[in-house]
Design a protein around this motif. Sequence first.
Motif, short mmCIF file in Angstrom:
data_model
loop_
_atom_site.label_atom_id
_atom_site.label_comp_id
_atom_site.label_asym_id
_atom_site.label_seq_id
_atom_site.Cartn_x
_atom_site.Cartn_y
_atom_site.Cartn_z
N ASN A 199 41.36 35.74 50.48
CA ASN A 199 41.99 34.99 49.39
C ASN A 199 43.46 35.32 49.16
N TRP A 200 43.82 36.61 49.29
CA TRP A 200 45.20 36.96 48.94
C TRP A 200 46.17 36.45 49.99
N ALA A 201 45.73 36.45 51.24
CA ALA A 201 46.59 35.89 52.29
C ALA A 201 46.71 34.38 52.09
N CYS A 202 45.61 33.72 51.69
CA CYS A 202 45.67 32.28 51.41
C CYS A 202 46.61 32.01 50.23
N GLN A 203 46.53 32.88 49.23
CA GLN A 203 47.41 32.73 48.07
C GLN A 203 48.88 32.80 48.50
N ALA A 204 49.19 33.77 49.36
CA ALA A 204 50.59 33.97 49.78
C ALA A 204 51.07 32.83 50.66
N LEU A 205 50.25 32.38 51.60
CA LEU A 205 50.77 31.44 52.61
C LEU A 205 50.43 29.98 52.32
N LEU A 206 49.36 29.75 51.55
CA LEU A 206 48.96 28.36 51.29
C LEU A 206 49.05 28.00 49.81
N ALA A 207 49.34 29.01 48.98
CA ALA A 207 49.33 28.83 47.52
C ALA A 207 47.98 28.27 47.06
N LYS A 208 46.91 28.72 47.72
CA LYS A 208 45.56 28.27 47.36
C LYS A 208 44.62 29.46 47.40
N ARG A 209 43.57 29.36 46.58
CA ARG A 209 42.50 30.36 46.68
C ARG A 209 41.19 29.62 46.86
N GLY A 210 40.12 30.38 47.09
CA GLY A 210 38.81 29.76 47.31
C GLY A 210 38.49 29.78 48.80
N ILE A 211 38.47 30.99 49.35
CA ILE A 211 38.34 31.13 50.81
C ILE A 211 37.03 30.55 51.34
#
Length: 258
Positions: A199-211
């Motif tokens: 999730n945190w990598a998604c937050q940083a690179l995609l500005a999304k959560r909910g892996i």
Amino acid sequence: MESVEFHTARALLEWQIELGADECISDMPVDRYALPDKLAKPKQANPKPHLTRGPVKMESRDAVAEAEAAANGADSLEALRAAMEAFELCDLKRGARNMVFSDGIAGAPVMIIGEAPGRDEDRIGKPFVGASGVLLDKMFAAIGMGRTNADAPIYITNTLPWRPPHNRDPKPEEIAMMKPFLLRHIALADPKVLVIMGNWACQALLAKRGITRLRGHWTQAVDKPALPMCHPAYLLRNTDAKRDAWADLLSLKAAVDK
Ligand code: URA
């Protein structure tokens, strides 16, 4: 020091572990009550009043701007590592033993972006060397890839280079502050595809959560094909999710071989 009977010592140790003191940072305890009242405060060489006053938004904007300048000034991975080592604005640095920059083979077609170092990574200074790293290596070995496999290499880094205390969740401002370094890291390593783990990598690179929704769906991140995947730490706790992770690995392998 006065000696303590075995069972008392054990009970004291267990109590400390319960309080969260799960690491030994020095051979001898420090009696902070016995220290002089006023320890001289080290003088800041380059005081930044805007970082200690004013609204949080201003603080993080300035830190982000400084991070951008430092990251974009690095023209090699070695220079980027040095720029990160020299970056003083992220408080996580002060609680960490080591900065965790990367592992694997730079220039590999696959670059994995994890979350943040845990206890083992902080101690050793390399990403994914604890239990999740063991699983990560097994996962990639299953598709014939690995961090020491010169024929089918992977390259690994994290969203944050320093361990958050007690493995707490990263704060949004910490992610924002370190993101310029991550973007520069990706640009310099220049992989064919990115694997965005957790999730945190998604937050940083995609500005999304909910892996669990994002995983397995190819997307673009910083102009690269990117595959979000569940983090190995999640897979260790949710073994049912391993079936999907296997499908994701096969999809990754197909994209790399294309
Ligand atoms: N989890 C991560 O995301 N990164 C590491 O380096 C270790 C555990």
